[in-house]
Design a protein around this motif. Structure first.
Motif, short mmCIF file in Angstrom:
data_model
loop_
_atom_site.label_atom_id
_atom_site.label_comp_id
_atom_site.label_asym_id
_atom_site.label_seq_id
_atom_site.Cartn_x
_atom_site.Cartn_y
_atom_site.Cartn_z
N VAL A 166 0.87 -1.18 0.00
CA VAL A 166 0.00 0.00 0.00
C VAL A 166 0.90 1.22 0.00
CG1 VAL A 166 -1.88 -1.15 1.22
CG2 VAL A 166 -0.13 0.08 2.52
N SER A 167 0.32 2.38 -0.20
CA SER A 167 1.09 3.61 -0.09
C SER A 167 1.07 4.11 1.34
CB SER A 167 0.50 4.69 -1.01
OG SER A 167 -0.79 5.07 -0.55
N ALA A 168 2.06 4.93 1.69
CA ALA A 168 2.08 5.54 3.03
C ALA A 168 0.84 6.39 3.23
CB ALA A 168 3.36 6.37 3.19
N HIS A 174 -6.65 4.41 6.36
CA HIS A 174 -7.11 3.02 6.47
C HIS A 174 -6.21 2.27 7.44
CE1 HIS A 174 -8.54 4.37 2.51
NE2 HIS A 174 -9.49 3.45 2.61
N ASP A 175 -6.81 1.35 8.17
CA ASP A 175 -6.04 0.47 9.05
C ASP A 175 -5.31 -0.56 8.21
OD1 ASP A 175 -6.94 1.76 11.35
OD2 ASP A 175 -8.70 0.46 11.51
N ALA A 176 -4.06 -0.83 8.54
CA ALA A 176 -3.30 -1.86 7.84
C ALA A 176 -3.91 -3.23 8.12
CB ALA A 176 -1.85 -1.83 8.27
N PRO A 177 -4.06 -4.07 7.10
CA PRO A 177 -4.61 -5.41 7.34
C PRO A 177 -3.64 -6.24 8.18
CG PRO A 177 -3.73 -5.26 5.13
CD PRO A 177 -3.67 -3.88 5.69
N THR A 178 -4.18 -7.03 9.06
CA THR A 178 -3.34 -7.90 9.89
C THR A 178 -3.50 -9.38 9.53
OG1 THR A 178 -5.07 -7.97 11.59
CG2 THR A 178 -3.35 -6.28 11.82
N THR A 179 -4.60 -9.70 8.86
CA THR A 179 -4.84 -11.07 8.38
C THR A 179 -5.46 -10.98 6.99
OG1 THR A 179 -7.12 -11.31 9.19
CG2 THR A 179 -5.32 -11.78 10.77
N HIS A 186 -10.88 -3.76 2.28
CA HIS A 186 -9.94 -3.07 1.39
C HIS A 186 -10.21 -3.43 -0.07
CE1 HIS A 186 -7.29 -1.82 4.75
NE2 HIS A 186 -7.64 -2.98 5.28
N ARG A 187 -9.74 -2.58 -0.95
CA ARG A 187 -9.79 -2.84 -2.39
C ARG A 187 -8.51 -3.56 -2.81
NH1 ARG A 187 -10.54 1.87 -3.81
NH2 ARG A 187 -12.79 1.76 -4.22
N LEU A 233 -5.58 3.81 -3.77
CA LEU A 233 -6.82 3.11 -4.11
C LEU A 233 -6.98 1.78 -3.39
CD1 LEU A 233 -7.12 3.80 -7.94
CD2 LEU A 233 -8.46 4.78 -6.09
N GLY A 234 -5.90 1.23 -2.82
CA GLY A 234 -6.04 -0.04 -2.14
C GLY A 234 -4.73 -0.78 -2.00
N ILE A 235 -4.85 -2.10 -1.84
CA ILE A 235 -3.69 -2.97 -1.64
C ILE A 235 -3.32 -3.61 -2.98
CG2 ILE A 235 -2.80 -4.99 -0.42
CD1 ILE A 235 -4.90 -4.46 1.75
#
Length: 301
Positions: A166-168, A174-179, A186-187, A233-235
């Motif tokens: 993702v971008s900084a 958005h919260d960073a995904p953990t799982t 997320h997109r 825009l997403g991951i």
């Protein structure tokens, strides 16, 4: 068979016109026409259909044009080898690689190559399609799998993996995904299923889709995927080398990545002694070593 007549035939077939071929060969239209008639008489075959808009090859003409095209490429290769001196690197070098690798890894490094060899002329052909090196569609290729064509010299350069970024700026909202299950929030940005891509990347996308992403953006090359990520825009699913080239990227879910993707450099056996090929090969290898050293210094390996 008369080589001069074949040369003239090839020029006419390539141009589709006696006049245009004559201009290229510095011959009159009538002289070109006489040579073509003489060749047709020698072969006892009609090579062109003639109409008001130009010339179209007959079936027999197509066969002969295939042969003269192959001859022309072989002659070009021989001329290139003759022009290569033992100490100097100059002239055109046609390099083919994938759109992603060419735009994101190779092109940014070319200024160093030109600085070292200012008389070198690079024709960079970004193609997902595998060009035919023995038929001289290109001089050297960098591909994400071992080339299967015969009569090629191959060298494995490195191994890459597809990872998630993702971008900084994205992490500010958005919260960073953990799982992987967090993809439902997320997109996912990835290459489209119909686009030519490495199998490992496609398999990773299939795996990620099982987590039902909230939205999806598909692009037909990794450069487009990167632009989507940089615009928050997403991951995105991107090759690992991109993180080193783009400092704004942040890797997420580090336990999720593709299997190894080998990167090969290949060129025709007949260009084994080409100074241009050697210069390009050595440059790419040196850049890979420098990249690895930089990663170690940054503690990323």
């Amino acid at each position: 068979m008369d080589w001069d007549k074949l040369r003239i035939f090839h020029a006419v077939a390539d141009a589709g016109s006696l006049t245009h071929a004559g201009d290229k060969l510095n011959l009159s239209q009538s002289a070109v026409s006489r040579q073509i008639r003489a060749l047709e008489e020698a072969l006892d075959a009609t090579l062109f259909h003639r109409h008001a808009r130009g010339l179209i090859l007959t079936e027999q003409g197509e066969l002969l044009f295939d042969a003269t095209s192959s001859m022309s490429k072989r002659l070009d290769a021989a001329a290139a080898r003759i022009r290569d001196s033992e100490e100097e690197v100059f002239g055109e070098l046609r390099v083919t690689t994938t759109f992603g690798f060419g735009t994101l890894w190779l092109a940014p490094r070319l200024p160093k190559l030109y600085e070292k060899y200012p008389d070198l002329k690079i024709d960079l052909m970004l193609e997902e399609r595998v060009l035919d090196l023995p038929m001289r569609e290109a001089d050297v290729a960098i591909r994400m799998k071992e080339p299967s064509q015969a009569d090629l010299i191959r060298k494995r350069l490195m191994t890459i993996r597809m990872q998630l970024f993702v971008s900084a700026g994205y992490l500010k909202t958005h919260d960073a995904p953990t799982t992987p299950a967090d993809f439902s929030q997320h997109r996912l940005i990835c290459q489209s299923a119909s686009a030519a891509q490495v199998g490992a990347g496609a398999s990773l996308v299939v795996q990620l889709m099982e987590n039902a992403p909230a939205s999806l953006l598909t692009v037909n090359n990794y450069f487009g995927v990167l632009q989507g990520v940089l615009h928050n825009l997403g991951i995105g699913v991107l090759p690992d080398y991109v993180a080193q080239e783009v400092p704004d990227l942040v890797r997420v879910l580090p336990e999720v990545e593709s299997s190894d993707v080998p990167v090969y450099l290949a060129y025709p056996e007949e260009l084994r002694h080409s100074q241009r090929i050697a210069a390009f090969r050595d440059f790419v290898q040196e850049e890979i070593v420098a990249s690895r050293k930089q990663l170690k210094m940054q503690g990323k390996t």
